[in-house]
Write a protein that holds these residues in place. Sequence first.
Motif, PDB file in Angstrom:
ATOM      1  N   UNK A 167       0.850  -1.183   0.000  1.00  0.00           N
ATOM      2  CA  UNK A 167       0.000   0.000   0.000  1.00  0.00           C
ATOM      3  C   UNK A 167       0.889   1.237   0.000  1.00  0.00           C
ATOM      4  N   UNK A 168       0.272   2.396  -0.035  1.00  0.00           N
ATOM      5  CA  UNK A 168       1.057   3.629  -0.168  1.00  0.00           C
ATOM      6  C   UNK A 168       1.734   4.043   1.131  1.00  0.00           C
ATOM      7  N   UNK A 169       1.049   3.835   2.259  1.00  0.00           N
ATOM      8  CA  UNK A 169       1.581   4.273   3.551  1.00  0.00           C
ATOM      9  C   UNK A 169       1.399   3.169   4.582  1.00  0.00           C
ATOM     10  N   UNK A 170       2.304   3.133   5.552  1.00  0.00           N
ATOM     11  CA  UNK A 170       2.270   2.127   6.612  1.00  0.00           C
ATOM     12  C   UNK A 170       2.303   2.834   7.962  1.00  0.00           C
ATOM     13  N   UNK A 171       1.539   2.295   8.929  1.00  0.00           N
ATOM     14  CA  UNK A 171       1.513   2.916  10.246  1.00  0.00           C
ATOM     15  C   UNK A 171       2.326   2.105  11.247  1.00  0.00           C
ATOM     16  N   UNK A 172       2.393   2.603  12.485  1.00  0.00           N
ATOM     17  CA  UNK A 172       3.239   1.989  13.503  1.00  0.00           C
ATOM     18  C   UNK A 172       2.817   0.567  13.838  1.00  0.00           C
ATOM     19  N   UNK A 173       1.540   0.247  13.629  1.00  0.00           N
ATOM     20  CA  UNK A 173       1.035  -1.067  14.012  1.00  0.00           C
ATOM     21  C   UNK A 173       1.213  -2.113  12.916  1.00  0.00           C
ATOM     22  N   UNK A 174       1.591  -1.699  11.713  1.00  0.00           N
ATOM     23  CA  UNK A 174       1.772  -2.649  10.613  1.00  0.00           C
ATOM     24  C   UNK A 174       3.035  -3.475  10.822  1.00  0.00           C
ATOM     25  N   UNK A 175       2.954  -4.767  10.473  1.00  0.00           N
ATOM     26  CA  UNK A 175       4.124  -5.639  10.494  1.00  0.00           C
ATOM     27  C   UNK A 175       4.824  -5.486   9.148  1.00  0.00           C
ATOM     28  N   UNK A 176       5.787  -4.599   9.123  1.00  0.00           N
ATOM     29  CA  UNK A 176       6.398  -4.164   7.872  1.00  0.00           C
ATOM     30  C   UNK A 176       7.459  -5.156   7.366  1.00  0.00           C
ATOM     31  N   UNK A 177       7.666  -5.133   6.053  1.00  0.00           N
ATOM     32  CA  UNK A 177       8.532  -6.108   5.387  1.00  0.00           C
ATOM     33  C   UNK A 177       9.490  -5.383   4.444  1.00  0.00           C
ATOM     34  N   UNK A 178      10.748  -5.819   4.424  1.00  0.00           N
ATOM     35  CA  UNK A 178      11.728  -5.374   3.447  1.00  0.00           C
ATOM     36  C   UNK A 178      11.945  -6.481   2.426  1.00  0.00           C
ATOM     37  N   UNK A 179      11.954  -6.112   1.153  1.00  0.00           N
ATOM     38  CA  UNK A 179      12.054  -7.094   0.083  1.00  0.00           C
ATOM     39  C   UNK A 179      13.300  -6.873  -0.763  1.00  0.00           C
ATOM     40  N   UNK A 180      13.788  -7.968  -1.317  1.00  0.00           N
ATOM     41  CA  UNK A 180      14.780  -7.939  -2.382  1.00  0.00           C
ATOM     42  C   UNK A 180      14.185  -8.760  -3.515  1.00  0.00           C
ATOM     43  N   UNK A 181      13.502  -8.096  -4.434  1.00  0.00           N
ATOM     44  CA  UNK A 181      12.695  -8.816  -5.406  1.00  0.00           C
ATOM     45  C   UNK A 181      11.496  -9.421  -4.685  1.00  0.00           C
ATOM     46  N   UNK A 182      11.325 -10.734  -4.776  1.00  0.00           N
ATOM     47  CA  UNK A 182      10.249 -11.421  -4.059  1.00  0.00           C
ATOM     48  C   UNK A 182      10.740 -12.024  -2.755  1.00  0.00           C
ATOM     49  N   UNK A 183      12.015 -11.875  -2.450  1.00  0.00           N
ATOM     50  CA  UNK A 183      12.578 -12.445  -1.227  1.00  0.00           C
ATOM     51  C   UNK A 183      12.431 -11.466  -0.066  1.00  0.00           C
ATOM     52  N   UNK A 184      12.090 -12.005   1.104  1.00  0.00           N
ATOM     53  CA  UNK A 184      11.987 -11.201   2.315  1.00  0.00           C
ATOM     54  C   UNK A 184      13.368 -11.134   2.970  1.00  0.00           C
ATOM     55  N   UNK A 185      13.803  -9.924   3.309  1.00  0.00           N
ATOM     56  CA  UNK A 185      15.100  -9.772   3.972  1.00  0.00           C
ATOM     57  C   UNK A 185      14.975  -9.278   5.413  1.00  0.00           C
ATOM     58  N   UNK A 186      13.815  -8.707   5.775  1.00  0.00           N
ATOM     59  CA  UNK A 186      13.587  -8.259   7.145  1.00  0.00           C
ATOM     60  C   UNK A 186      12.093  -8.111   7.363  1.00  0.00           C
ATOM     61  N   UNK A 187      11.672  -8.291   8.630  1.00  0.00           N
ATOM     62  CA  UNK A 187      10.261  -8.118   8.970  1.00  0.00           C
ATOM     63  C   UNK A 187      10.164  -7.628  10.408  1.00  0.00           C
ATOM     64  N   UNK A 188       9.323  -6.609  10.646  1.00  0.00           N
ATOM     65  CA  UNK A 188       9.158  -6.077  11.985  1.00  0.00           C
ATOM     66  C   UNK A 188       8.377  -4.774  11.966  1.00  0.00           C
ATOM     67  N   UNK A 189       7.829  -4.412  13.108  1.00  0.00           N
ATOM     68  CA  UNK A 189       7.035  -3.182  13.191  1.00  0.00           C
ATOM     69  C   UNK A 189       7.895  -1.923  13.169  1.00  0.00           C
ATOM     70  N   UNK A 190       9.183  -2.042  13.514  1.00  0.00           N
ATOM     71  CA  UNK A 190      10.008  -0.847  13.661  1.00  0.00           C
ATOM     72  C   UNK A 190      10.833  -0.516  12.419  1.00  0.00           C
TER      73      UNK A 190
END
Length: 249
Positions: A132-155
């Motif tokens: 989505x366009x924006x993420x809030x503090x409560x979202x479990x956010x994800x960092x991607x490298x292509x389709x691969x996940x490299x990090x996940x966390x709220x912070x």
Amino acid sequence: MKAIILSAGRGSRLLPLTDTLPKCLLEISGRTVLSLQLDTLAACGVREAVVITGYMPHLVEAEVEKASGIKVRTLFNPFYHIADNLASCWMARGEMQGDFLLINGDTLFEEALLRDVLAVPPNGISVTISKKNDYDDDDMKVTLNGEALTAIGKTLSPQETDAESIGMLRFTGDGPSRYVAELEAMMRTPEGNTSWFLKAINAVAGRGEPVTTCDITGRQFAELDTQEDYRALQEMFRSGEFPSPAPSR
């Protein structure tokens, strides 16, 4: 395919609604959150589910007895009031011997979304994500490298955020054993009891081990954390905006 549903928590942000009911038994359009999840799983061909209980387990057990179209068992986590949901996963590690889905007990999802997840080729560990366009503090956010996940966390910072996890993971092949090994290791640490189950995924990805993703952007899902969420979900179901599964009981 087996589903493991994490439903041990009380849902303190939904008080007083959860004074006398676990969050998973709150009703939306006359059906409980748990029954909606089970009916969607059954409609998509999932034939077995294990529900991790904690708060007021007898009420969840009574709800499970009503299920049809899917074989459902419960597993009680006696530490639910002093531990976070990584401990619930650790309690369920004996159920993680083959391919399985891991689902947050407060996540509702349409059949089309689940069919997308089940159609992904087996690839070890797959985290279901949405963009989505924006993420809030409560979202479990994800960092991607292509389709691969490299990090996940709220912070994760906005610069690091490419998507959010919706609270559904699929484990296939060597994925279950890799996840269980990480659960075992983390529960031996001082912070194990207070960790979220996705912290184990972040640790796996942080070592450079493969964690893939399934992008379901555009499909309907919703998380139930607050009274505002609850009111919004009730309105979505009333209006038909959220596709509701046909009752299987």
